[in-house]
Design a protein around this motif. Structure first.
Motif, PDB file in Angstrom:
ATOM      1  N   ILE A   1      69.070  17.650  46.392  1.00 25.33           N
ATOM      2  CA  ILE A   1      67.905  18.257  45.741  1.00 25.33           C
ATOM      3  C   ILE A   1      68.351  19.284  44.706  1.00 25.33           C
ATOM      4  CG2 ILE A   1      65.867  19.733  46.091  1.00 25.33           C
ATOM      5  CD1 ILE A   1      65.353  16.896  46.892  1.00 25.33           C
ATOM      6  N   ARG A   2      69.483  19.928  44.934  1.00 26.57           N
ATOM      7  CA  ARG A   2      70.010  20.836  43.917  1.00 26.57           C
ATOM      8  C   ARG A   2      70.265  20.093  42.616  1.00 26.57           C
ATOM      9  NH1 ARG A   2      69.471  25.918  42.426  1.00 26.57           N
ATOM     10  NH2 ARG A   2      71.310  26.786  41.418  1.00 26.57           N
ATOM     11  N   SER A   3      70.831  18.888  42.706  1.00 30.93           N
ATOM     12  CA  SER A   3      71.058  18.103  41.489  1.00 30.93           C
ATOM     13  C   SER A   3      69.760  17.534  40.933  1.00 30.93           C
ATOM     14  CB  SER A   3      72.076  16.988  41.758  1.00 30.93           C
ATOM     15  OG  SER A   3      73.392  17.516  41.772  1.00 30.93           O
ATOM     16  N   VAL A   4      68.786  17.254  41.800  1.00 32.05           N
ATOM     17  CA  VAL A   4      67.447  16.914  41.295  1.00 32.05           C
ATOM     18  C   VAL A   4      66.917  18.079  40.464  1.00 32.05           C
ATOM     19  CG1 VAL A   4      65.038  16.530  41.982  1.00 32.05           C
ATOM     20  CG2 VAL A   4      66.880  15.276  43.129  1.00 32.05           C
ATOM     21  N   ASP A   5      67.139  19.293  40.939  1.00 30.84           N
ATOM     22  CA  ASP A   5      66.740  20.497  40.204  1.00 30.84           C
ATOM     23  C   ASP A   5      67.431  20.543  38.835  1.00 30.84           C
ATOM     24  OD1 ASP A   5      65.777  23.018  39.534  1.00 30.84           O
ATOM     25  OD2 ASP A   5      66.584  24.024  41.304  1.00 30.84           O
ATOM     26  N   HIS A   6      68.726  20.253  38.793  1.00 23.44           N
ATOM     27  CA  HIS A   6      69.426  20.209  37.508  1.00 23.44           C
ATOM     28  C   HIS A   6      68.726  19.229  36.562  1.00 23.44           C
ATOM     29  CE1 HIS A   6      72.450  22.395  39.578  1.00 23.44           C
ATOM     30  NE2 HIS A   6      73.240  21.403  39.936  1.00 23.44           N
ATOM     31  N   ALA A   7      68.460  18.029  37.065  1.00 18.72           N
ATOM     32  CA  ALA A   7      67.871  16.986  36.229  1.00 18.72           C
ATOM     33  C   ALA A   7      66.471  17.362  35.774  1.00 18.72           C
ATOM     34  CB  ALA A   7      67.846  15.654  36.989  1.00 18.72           C
ATOM     35  N   VAL A   8      65.660  17.850  36.696  1.00 20.41           N
ATOM     36  CA  VAL A   8      64.260  18.144  36.385  1.00 20.41           C
ATOM     37  C   VAL A   8      64.152  19.307  35.406  1.00 20.41           C
ATOM     38  CG1 VAL A   8      62.105  19.021  37.370  1.00 20.41           C
ATOM     39  CG2 VAL A   8      63.314  17.136  38.480  1.00 20.41           C
ATOM     40  N   GLU A   9      64.892  20.386  35.652  1.00 21.33           N
ATOM     41  CA  GLU A   9      64.794  21.513  34.716  1.00 21.33           C
ATOM     42  C   GLU A   9      65.355  21.145  33.342  1.00 21.33           C
ATOM     43  OE1 GLU A   9      63.602  25.489  36.245  1.00 21.33           O
ATOM     44  OE2 GLU A   9      65.794  25.512  36.409  1.00 21.33           O
ATOM     45  N   ALA A  10      66.358  20.285  33.297  1.00 25.02           N
ATOM     46  CA  ALA A  10      66.879  19.843  32.005  1.00 25.02           C
ATOM     47  C   ALA A  10      65.864  18.953  31.280  1.00 25.02           C
ATOM     48  CB  ALA A  10      68.198  19.106  32.195  1.00 25.02           C
ATOM     49  N   LEU A  11      65.188  18.074  32.009  1.00 26.63           N
ATOM     50  CA  LEU A  11      64.149  17.243  31.391  1.00 26.63           C
ATOM     51  C   LEU A  11      62.996  18.092  30.873  1.00 26.63           C
ATOM     52  CD1 LEU A  11      63.970  14.206  33.833  1.00 26.63           C
ATOM     53  CD2 LEU A  11      64.485  14.092  31.380  1.00 26.63           C
TER      54      LEU A  11
END
Length: 301
Positions: free
Chosen positions: A107-117
């Protein structure tokens, strides 16, 4: 993380640091040039999914500052040669990671992806990489939850986080979820992955009240909806915040601040300390002061 810890050890060895106070001279501050010392090679075999091995910066917690109100205990070290020389992705080794740790760092990497998007600095190249990575990662996490020993699911997660980092390094900036996470982790002992579980849905919901930020969130919704269609699920038509919140719940992870030991009496302190984090300035909805951060935290209770 152990990966970032190894980077800091390499920095300390290269700079001749003998104690924690000596690291202060190596710490990165905004506007400062990158460290230029040549570090010894590092080989990393990650068994979690937060993706720290793919960057040349390291985050560490300054234990001496943890109890000081107004001090950000999370410190950053950036050296050009800190990037590990070799990274080995082996899903067989990841099978031994405790499920709560594997899934929460995912989920931390989901956070990376989502905030970057959602970043105002996103671009067609980063958006394409990040949407593909998010679908690969979310699908892999769901299958890893169902069968923690599924090597294909684990490999999809590992390749997904690699692709997430490529997108994050192509222009986008992180926002308030990461800023809040730095304080929750470094100052309040919330595990790294759990910070994203509780902060990201609330940040997305708060940002959605800003027209330009909401428009960028459509990229997140598209990725989740395309994955639903691929898996044959009925369209959920959730918001971006709703998709992330549902994923956290599906994976059996904590989704509220109270579940990670944070009471309402701590919210103002967390909000005030978050304002010292540089990522507040790149949140897609402008944050005018600690009261805005506190509103996000209230939504995460």
């Amino acid at each position: 993380s152990l990966t970032d810890g190894a980077k800091v050890v390499r920095i300390a060895l290269a700079e001749g640091v003998k104690d924690s106070a000596g690291l202060d001279a190596c710490r990165y501050e905004p506007g400062q040039a990158l460290g230029t010392a040549t570090l010894m090679p590092q080989v990393t075999i990650p068994t979690t999914l937060s993706a720290g091995e793919f960057s040349f910066f390291a985050g560490s917690t300054n234990a001496a500052r943890m109890a000081e109100a107004g001090k950000n205990a999370k410190e950053v070290f950036i050296y050009a040669s800190a990037l590990p020389h070799t990274i080995i992705l082996d899903p067989e080794l990841a099978r031994h990671t405790p499920p709560w740790l594997l899934l929460s760092t995912g989920i931390r990497s989901v956070d990376h992806a989502v905030e970057a998007l959602c970043s105002a600095q996103g671009n067609p190249f980063s958006d394409t990489l990040l949407q593909g990575a998010l679908k690969l990662l979310v699908g892999g996490l769901r299958r890893a939850k169902a069968d923690p020993a599924d090597p294909r699911a684990l490999l999809d997660c590992q390749v997904g986080i690699w692709q997430v980092v490529q997108g994050c390094q192509s222009g986008p900036k992180m926002g308030a979820s990461h800023a809040i996470g730095h304080i929750l982790g470094g100052g309040f002992n919330v595990p790294h992955g759990y910070t994203s579980c509780v902060a990201l849905p609330a940040v997305l919901a708060w940002n959605a009240e800003h027209a330009q930020a909401l428009a960028r969130q459509q990229l997140v919704r598209e990725a989740f909806e395309e994955l639903e269609a691929r898996e044959g699920a009925a369209p959920s038509r959730r918001t971006a915040a709703g998709h992330v919140r549902a994923l956290v719940q599906e994976l059996g992870l904590p989704g509220r601040l109270g579940e990670v030991g944070i009471g309402r009496e701590k919210l103002q302190e967390i909000a005030e300390r978050t304002m010292d984090d540089r990522l507040v300035d790149t949140n897609p909805r402008p944050i005018s002061g600690w009261a805005d951060v506190k509103a996000i935290l209230e939504a995460a209770m």
